[in-house]
Design a protein around this motif. Sequence first.
Motif, mmCIF file in Angstrom:
data_model
loop_
_atom_site.group_PDB
_atom_site.id
_atom_site.type_symbol
_atom_site.label_atom_id
_atom_site.label_comp_id
_atom_site.label_asym_id
_atom_site.label_seq_id
_atom_site.Cartn_x
_atom_site.Cartn_y
_atom_site.Cartn_z
ATOM 1 N N SER A 1 -20.792 -42.653 5.469
ATOM 2 C CA SER A 1 -21.143 -42.944 6.344
ATOM 3 C C SER A 1 -21.925 -41.917 7.285
ATOM 4 O O SER A 1 -21.609 -41.174 6.909
ATOM 5 N N LEU B 1 -28.096 -43.054 3.913
ATOM 6 C CA LEU B 1 -27.898 -44.046 2.294
ATOM 7 C C LEU B 1 -27.836 -42.695 1.449
ATOM 8 O O LEU B 1 -28.890 -42.203 1.871
ATOM 9 N N LEU B 2 -26.356 -42.850 0.993
ATOM 10 C CA LEU B 2 -26.939 -41.642 -0.388
ATOM 11 C C LEU B 2 -28.029 -42.034 -1.212
ATOM 12 O O LEU B 2 -28.851 -41.365 -1.845
ATOM 13 N N ASN B 3 -29.008 -42.965 -0.972
ATOM 14 C CA ASN B 3 -29.878 -43.631 -1.720
ATOM 15 C C ASN B 3 -31.360 -42.370 -1.853
ATOM 16 O O ASN B 3 -31.962 -42.365 -1.611
ATOM 17 N N SER C 1 -31.897 -38.405 -5.278
ATOM 18 C CA SER C 1 -31.772 -39.805 -4.489
ATOM 19 C C SER C 1 -31.632 -40.799 -5.098
ATOM 20 O O SER C 1 -31.080 -41.798 -4.484
ATOM 21 N N LYS D 1 -23.225 -41.848 -8.047
ATOM 22 C CA LYS D 1 -22.822 -42.456 -6.785
ATOM 23 C C LYS D 1 -22.723 -43.819 -6.752
ATOM 24 O O LYS D 1 -24.141 -44.564 -8.048
ATOM 25 N N GLY E 1 -24.499 -46.861 -4.538
ATOM 26 C CA GLY E 1 -25.321 -46.513 -3.350
ATOM 27 C C GLY E 1 -25.363 -48.004 -2.711
ATOM 28 O O GLY E 1 -24.906 -47.878 -1.578
ATOM 29 N N GLU F 1 -21.891 -49.044 -2.259
ATOM 30 C CA GLU F 1 -20.433 -48.718 -1.476
ATOM 31 C C GLU F 1 -20.632 -47.552 -1.095
ATOM 32 O O GLU F 1 -19.573 -46.588 -0.058
ATOM 33 N N ASN F 2 -21.970 -46.688 -0.751
ATOM 34 C CA ASN F 2 -22.591 -45.468 -0.178
ATOM 35 C C ASN F 2 -21.033 -44.619 -0.542
ATOM 36 O O ASN F 2 -20.530 -43.367 0.110
#
Length: 128
Positions: free
Chosen positions: A24, A27-29, A52, A71, A73, A75-76
């Motif tokens: 949180s 943004l993992l993207n 990324s 990963k 994205g 749901e992060n």
Amino acid sequence: VQLQASGGGLVQAGGSLRLSCAVSGLLLNHYVAAWFRQAPGKEREGVAFMSSDGRSTYYPDSVKGRFTISKDGAENMMYLQMNSLKLEDTAVYYCAAAPYSDDVDETIQEIFPDYGSWGQGTLVTVSS
């Protein structure tokens, strides 16, 4: 920024375990996703990295072919699937993320000490 790792535990050698990391505040993207580990008396070691855009990954030889990073994205979340676990995989595992937009290779670890966001560790113990 908060990263929350979970899923560690006790597993027999040869077994499998899946670690999860809820992210949180970023943004993992837009970030490189990573898993590190630290065994007692040893230095912290990067074991899995994903770019990324998710198109490139890097694993050191010690885990290549056994560990898989992924990963989600939407749901992060990031994950580490660990198969064929060995005694030497016993360690505290940490998830981390760092701002970086290019493909990853063995040098990607270098940016984490200065630019990485880190979760708390989750202990993985592999028994014989």
